[in-house]
Scaffold this motif. Structure first.
Motif, PDB file in Angstrom:
ATOM      1  N   PHE A 185      40.437  64.309  55.325  1.00 36.28           N
ATOM      2  CA  PHE A 185      39.272  63.445  55.558  1.00 36.28           C
ATOM      3  C   PHE A 185      39.751  62.147  56.192  1.00 36.28           C
ATOM      4  N   THR A 186      39.013  61.700  57.207  1.00 38.01           N
ATOM      5  CA  THR A 186      39.372  60.417  57.806  1.00 38.01           C
ATOM      6  C   THR A 186      38.140  59.802  58.465  1.00 38.01           C
ATOM      7  N   HIS A 187      38.323  58.641  59.077  1.00 40.79           N
ATOM      8  CA  HIS A 187      37.191  57.928  59.685  1.00 40.79           C
ATOM      9  C   HIS A 187      36.745  58.605  60.981  1.00 40.79           C
ATOM     10  N   SER A 188      35.476  58.457  61.284  1.00 40.94           N
ATOM     11  CA  SER A 188      34.919  59.099  62.472  1.00 40.94           C
ATOM     12  C   SER A 188      35.122  58.212  63.705  1.00 40.94           C
ATOM     13  N   PRO A 189      35.058  58.814  64.893  1.00 38.37           N
ATOM     14  CA  PRO A 189      35.467  58.110  66.113  1.00 38.37           C
ATOM     15  C   PRO A 189      34.626  56.891  66.481  1.00 38.37           C
ATOM     16  N   ASN A 190      33.342  56.871  66.127  1.00 34.16           N
ATOM     17  CA  ASN A 190      32.531  55.749  66.608  1.00 34.16           C
ATOM     18  C   ASN A 190      32.305  54.680  65.548  1.00 34.16           C
ATOM     19  N   ASP A 191      33.189  54.592  64.593  1.00 34.81           N
ATOM     20  CA  ASP A 191      33.046  53.612  63.529  1.00 34.81           C
ATOM     21  C   ASP A 191      33.090  52.182  64.099  1.00 34.81           C
ATOM     22  N   TYR A 192      32.453  51.268  63.404  1.00 33.92           N
ATOM     23  CA  TYR A 192      32.357  49.887  63.910  1.00 33.92           C
ATOM     24  C   TYR A 192      33.675  49.125  63.826  1.00 33.92           C
ATOM     25  N   HIS A 193      34.601  49.563  62.973  1.00 29.53           N
ATOM     26  CA  HIS A 193      35.819  48.783  62.756  1.00 29.53           C
ATOM     27  C   HIS A 193      36.980  49.442  63.513  1.00 29.53           C
ATOM     28  N   VAL A 207      39.926  69.115  59.680  1.00 26.32           N
ATOM     29  CA  VAL A 207      39.664  67.676  59.646  1.00 26.32           C
ATOM     30  C   VAL A 207      38.169  67.426  59.501  1.00 26.32           C
ATOM     31  N   TYR A 208      37.797  66.636  58.515  1.00 29.43           N
ATOM     32  CA  TYR A 208      36.413  66.183  58.352  1.00 29.43           C
ATOM     33  C   TYR A 208      36.347  64.679  58.573  1.00 29.43           C
ATOM     34  N   TYR A 209      35.294  64.274  59.283  1.00 22.96           N
ATOM     35  CA  TYR A 209      35.074  62.841  59.482  1.00 22.96           C
ATOM     36  C   TYR A 209      34.118  62.325  58.412  1.00 22.96           C
ATOM     37  N   MET A 210      34.453  61.175  57.857  1.00 24.46           N
ATOM     38  CA  MET A 210      33.617  60.571  56.820  1.00 24.46           C
ATOM     39  C   MET A 210      32.461  59.791  57.439  1.00 24.46           C
ATOM     40  N   ASP A 211      31.434  59.652  56.674  1.00 26.96           N
ATOM     41  CA  ASP A 211      30.264  58.820  56.960  1.00 26.96           C
ATOM     42  C   ASP A 211      30.710  57.349  57.133  1.00 26.96           C
ATOM     43  N   ASN A 212      29.777  56.469  57.495  1.00 26.60           N
ATOM     44  CA  ASN A 212      30.066  55.034  57.440  1.00 26.60           C
ATOM     45  C   ASN A 212      28.894  54.302  56.797  1.00 26.60           C
ATOM     46  N   TYR A 262      22.842  62.794  44.367  1.00 27.41           N
ATOM     47  CA  TYR A 262      23.864  62.016  45.076  1.00 27.41           C
ATOM     48  C   TYR A 262      24.689  62.948  45.954  1.00 27.41           C
ATOM     49  N   ALA A 263      24.950  62.517  47.162  1.00 20.43           N
ATOM     50  CA  ALA A 263      25.779  63.335  48.054  1.00 20.43           C
ATOM     51  C   ALA A 263      26.660  62.444  48.918  1.00 20.43           C
ATOM     52  N   GLU A 264      27.720  63.033  49.443  1.00 17.41           N
ATOM     53  CA  GLU A 264      28.492  62.439  50.530  1.00 17.41           C
ATOM     54  C   GLU A 264      28.350  63.350  51.741  1.00 17.41           C
ATOM     55  N   GLY A 265      28.228  62.735  52.915  1.00 18.61           N
ATOM     56  CA  GLY A 265      28.022  63.496  54.141  1.00 18.61           C
ATOM     57  C   GLY A 265      29.248  63.431  55.043  1.00 18.61           C
ATOM     58  N   PHE A 266      29.452  64.482  55.811  1.00 16.71           N
ATOM     59  CA  PHE A 266      30.614  64.575  56.690  1.00 16.71           C
ATOM     60  C   PHE A 266      30.233  65.282  57.996  1.00 16.71           C
TER      61      PHE A 266
END
Lengths: 240, 240, 240, 240, 240, 240
Positions: free
Chosen positions: C108-116, C153-158, C220-224
């Motif tokens: 799991f890691t950050h997705s490509p269009n994240d703000y940071h 590889v899964y991208y995490m939500d933001n 409750y959920a987390e999305g990817f």
């Protein structure tokens, strides 16, 4: 507010859609002195497993009028059968007359990829009719053409934000209670969702408004996208 | 298999569409003990330059029943005229009854941007009807409402993968021969495509399954996308 | 659980990113008997206007180890300076060694269009390194190659779901309290956001999990989303 | 052919990428009298678990020269270490010189979302350099500027077509055997993939070409997308 | 020209749409010896606030015939009421007959996201009918099936390029004056837009052609996208 | 104007990019009493085949200062070598200092898919730095942190609108002459493009502004898209 008064129209498929997705924004418009019209295309009469359609339509119209009254909004109740919206000629005539009656500067409606067919087809009928509302020679209409002016169309969010990324936000923090009061008028839905689906409608709508607030940078927000069209590329803000 | 038995429905426009795009997946479901229903919306009766429509419909229904029998699948033969699918009220009634008859947990159908209008409109009719299958007050239906439960909709690939990027794969290596046997039942098509268009249908379908296998990491695969909708964001796998 | 034990790795840019976006999913994996590794790429040492970087790094590492201990997860603390992630050769070497140490089946890691930018570049480094982790001849690495196997590889939500539409959900209702306990360990952040930005971090994360639950059909959920790649088109579910 | 002779350049990351994705198209150009240059950016020297990098580079260069000779194509062997492509200043200088040496009218390279970082960064370096190849004052280059003319850039397909929908096709039926002969020259890869991954590389490439042929309407095809850029909107076809 | 003569068809919703969006391309085809047919689906009879529909239809047909005559193009005047295009069975029959009459190799029509419902539904009717034009057993048609051959469909630009990014360009510099002469034939529109909306239609169309020329690298261009479909992935250029 | 004065920053790659894509909008801001800063990241010193870089940099800085003076805008001249923008640590330090110097409420820069690498990387550096401008502990910066406030980032159009669909427009009709005067200051470019490429730069820019006006519903417009980010979902308009 410094803008001249505008006519604001929200066209929804079912009696509580306006409250769930747009009521905060309408309250902001209303407080700023604009004229708000709520059009509900179907009577929502198929939405209960027990209550017969005719009875349910009666109940839901009453609840909807109560909610609209909180805003001082005009209500157009088209009374189409729930689950029976089609983008055909007959229903387009009805939609054109709704638009003519409201003569809107700004229109809110359902977005194209919504999960419910009534939502999708109401949005399509609005898109099919917003040009024709101002043409005087359309035959078999009940109402004369309204202004030809270029109404702006905004698409509303959907529950859970499925396939929907807002590009515009309205801060509804100051009017959030009004939105919830309007929603609470839809007692038949609030109760039915609680009893049948064990779903807390008011809680869900608060979560959605909080989530859109995370995107918008305020406590509560409603999110929208805008239908862009020739010569409608806005050069000023008309959202509250 | 550890899941409880599910009802699986594939709704296709023409008699051989199921075999080309989904039969391996249905075979996997069938082997795992689920109930499989194949619904063919049109009779495919316009698909030959020589054979008259009534005769062709008769042939194709027979071929289709033969193919379905290989899986032990139930067949719903709606018999709409080929090239005459429209997302109107009449055909929606028919689609609602198909869904009610199959009472599906999982639905496979054509994706929205398919090249053939019958494919596109069958997919649209499914999307328009999957909510209404469980509502008891829809008038003029032949069948009573089935479960209200949230059926999952998957869109099938298309030949050549035009505008289609699978997001889900099913490994059909172990059942590939079954898929090909089912396809071979559609003799009228296999022959017609060979004679008229010099096209080897069986060979094409093998290439497509191999290609999707390259993406999936197995020898043969079928690819799908999933229609996401409110409260249908899957938290477990229901594909085989 | 019926799957064989897997190695699960979450690579985040800053000390509390894992807890905000992925901790529920990791808790589900952990409870199912899989091995969970949390890798935090930067020390988060620039994130406070008052506390000097060296001191803040010390505080945040301590908080992060406390949170990881709740899961019994292994922690890899890379200690890169906050705001200094670059997809260059030097940091790729570090990322390859992180992947080799965890030898993951799922990342799991950050997705490509994240703000940071740190988020975006950590995600890019993972994508740049996941192929090389299994190649034995990459020079100047601290660790030997791990399995060549195809990690998913899964991208995490933001936060706020900006530009992010989940395609996969994990139901975290049963482990939501664990997620919140882990998040609460990051006292420096919870306090700083409250005092400086008047922001209730715990409340925000709850809203996000509730909202993703609306989409997923649970509380409750987390999305990817999933990074699709050649021969990685999953034919079974590896999410909990 | 009626066009005037053009310079055709294919820039790939690894020694067999050209053969897998573009060799049929290059063969068509070559037969039509155009000048074809193949540039291989890395030596592919990390691609085997046993053979040491220096030895593998030697083998692969030899195989690549053999393949290029089949077309009579010029080979530019940049010799960068496999898995070490970065879009930095040093490698951009190398790419600018490659472009200057080939002075291309048409460039083929890897598409941006490819699964392998070397592929993605080779494509990025081409996009970063195609404007600068014609500027005479770029310092520290080994070669003088070539023509400033507007080279067209096409992105190549990838194995399995992951995230790739071709918008342009080249019919390679007549030259398919040449493509396969070129690919067969890469014995080290054909053997390694067979032994290590039990993968039939030649078979995979044939499936891919057949599948793209299904889209294109011929037996074998290669698919591409085009990088559109200011004043490069083609008004004639330059593909074979 | 070296191609064998083709049948070119442009199907537009209103009398001046062809001239605004496609006339330069049609002129290029015409000069190259291809047969050009212009089909106008509605009579444009609702487009004026003063002139009654019947009179306006008469005027606009006359203007359209004058414009088509400049090209020596055949005109098919379907005469549907303006603002009354629907993708239903009745109008599909009409569209199938239009396609059969023109027997096209190449079809130009409106793109799916156009702002005007008549435009969108004409495009949809073309997409719904292009497969059926060659099927001999479709009942209730006025005309026999034409060739089954795979007509290519191109979508036309729209004024202002709203939601439209051309992927194909035609250089119309040499025929730009012809396009403007054809447009000038639509006097009723040129005058009405000037008087009612203070809009210089000829000037707008010149700006659009110049802008597309900036993208294409010539003085004047028209831009298009192509509808990709199974076995229609072009391997040669059929645009002028 | 009723808004409180804001700091407006436009960061462009080359000396005339601001004038081509954003000068009308900056003029509107300037007339409304906001503070406008123009930052030019490279000296544009490689842009001529004859004039040596050092001389060209001198000429272009002079022209740029002349243009900025028309607006009364502050100019930040970073002086990076033309064609040498890289999103590395060294240039990020420079960009952070530019942002700190301007302390912007609104930033305009190049969009991600621009055809020129300098444009793309300037935009990327802005996106990488806009968060860090307000963090006090970033080492090795020349300037202290500015306000942490959430600057809004807008992406500018590109010539020909390649891959660019504006979502926001600014009506520049009233300031169009100012934009053209500013552009005319870049004599070296206007002359070079005329002589070398036979291109009328002023005419092209007028066509682009007219075309965007067609979309916006005014005579001349500039178009933009907005970078959406967490808590930056605008609830009011900050464009002029």
């Amino acid at each position: 507010m410094e803008q001249k008064p505008m006519n604001i129209l929200c066209v929804a498929a079912h009696p509580d859609d306006v409250e769930i997705l747009c009521a905060g924004t309408l309250a902001r418009y209303s407080q700023a002195g604009h004229t708000v019209t709520i059009a509900v295309f179907t009577s929502g009469n198929m939405g209960d497993a027990q209550i017969p359609p005719a009875e349910l339509a009666f109940i839901r119209e009453k609840e909807t009028r109560e909610a609209a009254a909180i805003l001082g909004a005009k209500l157009i109740w088209a009374g189409i059968d729930d689950e029976h919206v089609f983008p055909n000629q007959e229903q387009r005539r009805i939609m054109i007359d709704i638009l003519r009656e409201a003569d809107p500067d700004v229109i809110f409606t359902h977005s194209p990829n919504d999960y419910h067919p009534d939502h999708r087809y109401v949005g399509q009928l609005v898109f099919d009719s917003y040009f024709q509302k101002g043409l005087p020679h359309i035959p078999n209409q009940q109402r004369p053409a309204c202004r030809f002016g270029q109404a702006q169309v905004y698409y509303m969010d959907n529950l859970g934000g499925i396939g929907f990324l807002p590009t515009e936000y309205v801060d509804i923090t100051a009017v959030f209670e009004i939105k919830m009061q309007m929603l609470a008028c839809h007692r038949s839905q609030v109760v039915a969702m609680q009893e049948l689906a064990n779903t807390d409608l008011l809680g869900m709508v608060e979560v959605q408004a909080r989530f859109r607030g995370l995107g918008a940078g305020c406590r509560y927000a409603e999110g929208f996208t805008r239908l862009d069209a020739y010569q409608r590329g806005l050069t000023h803000r008309i959202l509250p």
